[in-house]
Design an enzyme around this catalytic site. Sequence first.
Site, mmCIF file in Angstrom:
data_model
loop_
_atom_site.group_PDB
_atom_site.id
_atom_site.type_symbol
_atom_site.label_atom_id
_atom_site.label_comp_id
_atom_site.label_asym_id
_atom_site.label_seq_id
_atom_site.Cartn_x
_atom_site.Cartn_y
_atom_site.Cartn_z
ATOM 1 N N LYS A 95 -65.193 36.860 -33.671
ATOM 2 C CA LYS A 95 -66.320 36.729 -32.736
ATOM 3 C C LYS A 95 -66.694 38.102 -32.194
ATOM 4 O O LYS A 95 -65.815 38.905 -31.861
ATOM 5 C CB LYS A 95 -65.929 35.789 -31.596
ATOM 6 C CG LYS A 95 -67.042 35.525 -30.589
ATOM 7 C CD LYS A 95 -66.599 34.526 -29.523
ATOM 8 C CE LYS A 95 -67.713 34.250 -28.523
ATOM 9 N NZ LYS A 95 -67.325 33.246 -27.509
ATOM 10 N N SER A 170 -70.414 29.512 -27.236
ATOM 11 C CA SER A 170 -70.988 30.797 -27.581
ATOM 12 C C SER A 170 -70.421 31.381 -28.872
ATOM 13 O O SER A 170 -70.935 32.375 -29.383
ATOM 14 C CB SER A 170 -70.766 31.782 -26.438
ATOM 15 O OG SER A 170 -69.378 32.018 -26.240
ATOM 16 N N SER A 194 -66.539 27.251 -25.363
ATOM 17 C CA SER A 194 -67.193 28.027 -26.411
ATOM 18 C C SER A 194 -66.463 28.088 -27.748
ATOM 19 O O SER A 194 -67.016 28.594 -28.725
ATOM 20 C CB SER A 194 -67.471 29.453 -25.918
ATOM 21 O OG SER A 194 -68.483 29.441 -24.950
#
Length: 503
Positions: A95, A170, A194
Amino acid sequence: MFDTPTIAQLRETADELGMTLTDDYLEATQRIVAPMVKAYQVLDGVPDELPELRYPRTPGHRPTPEENPHGAWYVKTDIKGAKHGKLAGHRVAVKDNICVAGVPMMNGASVLEGYVPEFDATVVTRILDAGGEIAGKAVCEYFCFSGTSSTSSTGPVHNPLKYGYSAGGSSSGSAALVAAGEVDMALGGDQAGSIRIPSSYCGIYGMKGTFGLVPYTGACSLETTIDHCGPMTSTVANNALLLEVLAGPDGLDSRQSSAQTARYTEALENDVRGIRIGIVKEGFGRHNSEPDVDAKVRAGADRLAGLGADVVEISVPMHKMASAIWIPIGHDGGFITMLAMNGAGVNHEGFYNTTLLDASAGWRGCADEFADTVKIFAMLGRYSLRNYHGHYYAKAMNLRRQLRAAYDAALTECDLLLMPTLPMKASKLPEPKAGPEEITAVAWEMLANTCGFNVTGHPAMSLPCGIEDDRPIGLMLAGRHWQEATIYSAAYAFEQAGDWRTF
């Protein structure tokens, strides 16, 4: 270099603090602080302490549209780790709020474009030490403040199972890359859901472990008491394997004061018989629950019962307060951590990324570039702090103990709690010219069941349990602190009982 403040700068500072001071007072202040300024200047002459960099790499490259059909890659790399280890042969996406030395990182935000970390986050080093390969940086949402996949400055991330629909956020790119089969493992971050939100939307397995289990060193913080990092994978076995590599103290993250690890892959051999699972009544029938989601998750509970688990319905009334407790922590605390302190936060004794802090400070003067989610969060957080002086953050922090106790009480009756990961399936991505109400509505509409376990730190995992209209449905299992192994035992038994796509 830290400069001695001028009289004009001191007056400006005094005005900001609501002080009315004479020139004589300000001149005295300048003389008083002069020796203190020297302490700051001493720090300028001392090199910062950075974690050791162990593996060579190149900066990678920004993929072409043809290489990036779902908009999920930010940068593609091929950083090789050790020749042997548990993750040998596995390519892992990271990420893009997690530092990979020498590789650009923007945390989904235009204001950070061009920033390149100097060190690897602990989780990245552990993957490489275990023989894994870092395949690249996965797109994340703007400052990670969205549960949908439309707010990154690089553009939307499309759901691989239904183009034009959200991949969740996210950790949007991480989920999309795993679901598309481009990698079988990815790292995500989770402050309100997330990891679990995009895992649910994309039909993959996402584990938010107990708070402090996985070191957060080298990742962008939203609020230090709710920050989690964890694995997102195509199978339960891969999830347990990756967590086994990631988990444990690194000596740099004060979130990890009592971390307890286990051999999670061994839990896959355990029988689900005898595990008592509580269906949390308050996790169903939310104001925005979709009937097919609730029905599939209840059918998932029936499958676990058929496999030998003892499944009962229970009530945790305080679960419905989770969002109200999370919001002041996430907004007021998030404002201080992300904006006032430029992503560094305060009051944790651990590694601080000073170059990221410096780069993040660039938001001042270009806040108009913020995604609508960040603009709204920033205004609400600043308003609350200015007008209510931290009262609601403090009250929420007090109430989180009650919420933790409520889940703990339920977990004395049961080994695991079960509910839908999200009340709904993936929503349609907003149009490019959508207004702030539409954008924020789809960004935050799904948090009701996930955010509470960030507040209390309990481990929680999303596993796919069906699909309707080409949009997956997620079932969430939550457990006692440090009991990820129990979650994996149940999740693996569920996975092996039949293909979730035909469930």
